[in-house]
Enzyme design. Structure first.
Site, PDB file in Angstrom:
ATOM      1  NE  ARG A   1     -36.144  -4.723  14.379  1.00  0.00           N
ATOM      2  CZ  ARG A   1     -36.851  -5.474  15.229  1.00  0.00           C
ATOM      3  NH1 ARG A   1     -37.774  -6.307  14.785  1.00  0.00           N
ATOM      4  NH2 ARG A   1     -36.627  -5.391  16.519  1.00  0.00           N
TER       5      ARG A   1
ATOM      6  CG  HIS B   1     -40.452  -4.793  16.439  1.00  0.00           C
ATOM      7  ND1 HIS B   1     -40.352  -4.210  15.199  1.00  0.00           N
ATOM      8  CD2 HIS B   1     -39.783  -3.961  17.275  1.00  0.00           C
ATOM      9  CE1 HIS B   1     -39.642  -3.099  15.272  1.00  0.00           C
ATOM     10  NE2 HIS B   1     -39.296  -2.920  16.521  1.00  0.00           N
TER      11      HIS B   1
ATOM     12  CG  HIS C   1     -39.328  -1.758  21.155  1.00  0.00           C
ATOM     13  ND1 HIS C   1     -39.679  -0.449  21.256  1.00  0.00           N
ATOM     14  CD2 HIS C   1     -39.027  -1.978  19.840  1.00  0.00           C
ATOM     15  CE1 HIS C   1     -39.575   0.114  20.066  1.00  0.00           C
ATOM     16  NE2 HIS C   1     -39.193  -0.784  19.185  1.00  0.00           N
TER      17      HIS C   1
ATOM     18  CD  GLU D   1     -38.192   2.083  16.723  1.00  0.00           C
ATOM     19  OE1 GLU D   1     -38.181   0.938  17.213  1.00  0.00           O
ATOM     20  OE2 GLU D   1     -38.521   2.306  15.547  1.00  0.00           O
TER      21      GLU D   1
ATOM     22  CG  HIS E   1     -43.082  -0.089  15.406  1.00  0.00           C
ATOM     23  ND1 HIS E   1     -43.172  -0.153  16.787  1.00  0.00           N
ATOM     24  CD2 HIS E   1     -41.756  -0.174  15.114  1.00  0.00           C
ATOM     25  CE1 HIS E   1     -41.955  -0.268  17.292  1.00  0.00           C
ATOM     26  NE2 HIS E   1     -41.072  -0.283  16.307  1.00  0.00           N
TER      27      HIS E   1
ATOM     28  CD  GLU F   1     -33.152  -3.733  17.124  1.00  0.00           C
ATOM     29  OE1 GLU F   1     -33.967  -2.935  17.645  1.00  0.00           O
ATOM     30  OE2 GLU F   1     -33.442  -4.467  16.171  1.00  0.00           O
TER      31      GLU F   1
END
Ligand code: NAG
Ligand code: NAG
Ligand code: NAG
Length: 463
Positions: free
Chosen positions: A166, A169, A171, A175, A214, A236
């Site tokens: 993944r 990134h 946000h 999370e 992360h 997402e």
């Protein structure tokens, strides 16, 4: 009217399938019917079918008082019907038997259900998967687009094949994650430049604060994990990806920022990577232990918690494991429990006084009744892979309706895992008050418990 009659007589003469295409075109009825079809006419024809001819067998529990509300196992029932006791009637159709069989409490609700609560269920199986690049994985999500009243938390179910990433990134939301299967390596750098890397496996938990960049890379066994965000609107599709942040800066600015020639940035992928295959993570995690002058993230603030190694607290009918900021301080607004309920058992009737609950069903099948003041109640049937949602202070229980263990995750936005249990409340209230209110007999009141049960044992009262 004239063309309708002509059309009908040709069909009668030839049969529809015998009509050559060219003829259909010449007598094709118009899109709209005649105005003669409005209202009463002596020529109206009624269907010759009787809806009373539906053949079915009721399950024994469907003949009980509807207020008993036993779980109806329609999975193998012959033509399940929306009937409980004197309530309901047969369903001649149209209908989708697949939904009816797994949602018996919707088709034939207990007599205690009333009105319309929020929708407290979203099966991840109804969310569209977003593919990663080149068979590297997928992700699917639940958020307010599909559960409009689940405003406080959203969830993502993500799969990474061995070695897949993944992408790096960050946000806006926080999370919180539970590894569902396999193992992965997680790493992050926080606002102080402190570094973090760890390997997590099935049953472990991680947390990344808002804005902390992360990445996640699947180890050799691949991985599937659940992400929970502290914002029901989270998507997402709207994360800040490393490739995108580089692609949206003028190259001259990148050059200045890193004090490097423009040409050095010519190899950056022009499209976002999101989920993509990678070179295998080094077996020895210390190879990825980046140590700088800022140092490592202090252990007390670690972004991972090896929840899989925490033994479950046994209770009658199952077990409970709690993780909240008391032991995982960095996740300061996430309190969660993994609950295991044996067949016939039930997570007792309770509510969470300080938070909505976001639930994910990991194994087995269950049902829950959401009660919302003043008088609405809906019973939902859940399976592994479903999301549940119970608003703050709205009561609910979660009953195992299957033959095997039921395992689910409860997530709260709270600094401590807490609930109010109906049984403990009533058992700890002065007897005179309870007796005056609920008219329970003394011998019943003698048997009330004052301890919180979490999970109660029971027999499968399942029909
Ligand atoms: C993980 O996936 C494997 C392969 O499908 C399966 O055998 C195993 O039961 C899964 N584990 C859990 C906890 O679901
Ligand atoms: C990283 O290195 C530090 C010391 O340099 C050590 O304390 C820490 O355990 C190492 N972490 C890993 C994941 O190897
Ligand atoms: C379960 O069934 C057994 C035997 O029928 C009975 O003795 C027991 O009281 C039942 N337990 C509950 C919780 O209903």
């Amino acid at each position: 009217m004239k063309s309708t009659i002509l059309y009908t007589s040709i069909i009668l003469a030839l049969g529809t399938h015998a009509l050559p295409a060219a003829n259909i075109r010449s007598v094709d009825p118009p899109l709209r019917g005649s105005e003669d079809l409005l209202g009463y006419s002596p020529d109206n024809k009624l269907s010759e079918h009787s809806t009373e001819e539906v053949k079915y067998t009721l399950l024994p529990a469907q003949k009980e008082d509807p207020k008993i509300g036993s779980y109806l196992d329609f999975e193998h029932a012959d033509n399940p019907q929306p009937i409980r006791g004197s309530l309901g009637a047969s369903d001649p159709g149209p209908r989708n038997y697949n939904y009816d069989r797994i949602n018996s409490d919707k088709l034939a609700p207990p007599g205690t259900d009333e009105g319309q609560t929020i929708n407290a269920q979203w099966p991840m199986g109804l969310s569209r998967n977003r593919y990663g690049k080149d068979s590297s994985g997928w992700a699917r999500q639940e958020n307010t687009v599909v559960m409009p009243d689940a405003t406080k938390m959203a969830g993502v179910d993500m799969r990474l094949e061995a070695g897949a990433y993944r992408e790096l990134h960050w946000h806006v939301a926080a999370e919180w994650s539970l590894v569902l299967n396999g193992s992965c390596r997680i790493q992050a750098v926080n606002e102080n430049g402190e570094t973090f890397v760890d390997d997590v496996t099935e049953g472990d938990v991680w947390f990344f604060p808002p804005g902390v960049p992360h990445s996640i890379q699947a180890l050799d066994a691949g991985v599937e994990f659940l992400l929970v965000f502290d914002d029901g609107d989270f998507s997402e599709d709207n994360t800040f990806l490393a490739s995108s942040v580089f692609n949206h800066q003028p190259l001259s600015v990148l050059s200045k920022n890193f004090d490097l020639p423009l040409a050095d940035f010519s190899t950056i992928p022009q499209e976002e990577l999101y989920i993509f295959p990678g070179t295998p993570a080094p077996k020895d995690i210390s190879a990825q232990n980046v140590t700088t002058e800022a140092g490592l993230l202090p252990k007390s603030q670690s972004y991972s918690y090896h929840f899989s190694a925490q033994p479950a607290h046994l209770v009658s009918g199952g077990s409970v494991k709690i993780i909240d900021p008391a032991t995982f301080p960095v996740a300061s607004n996430f309190a969660a429990a993994i609950v295991t309920v044996q067949p016939g058992g039930m997570r007792e009737i309770h509510w969470h006084p300080s938070s909505d609950e976001w639930t994910f069903f990991i194994e087995g099948s269950a049902r829950a009744t959401l009660f919302t003041a003043p008088s609405t109640a809906t019973t939902f049937d859940y399976r592994a892979g479903d999301v549940g949602y119970f608003p703050q202070s709205n009561s609910h229980y979660i009953e195992n309706t299957g033959d095997g263990d039921l395992v689910f995750l409860e997530v709260l936005q709270a600094d401590r895992f807490s609930d109010v249990a109906l049984g403990q409340w009533i058992g700890s209230t002065p007897r005179q008050i309870v007796k005056d209110t609920l008219a329970l007999a003394d011998e019943t009141l003698d048997k009330l418990k004052t301890e919180k049960q979490y999970v109660v044992a029971g027999n499968r009262t399942i029909s």
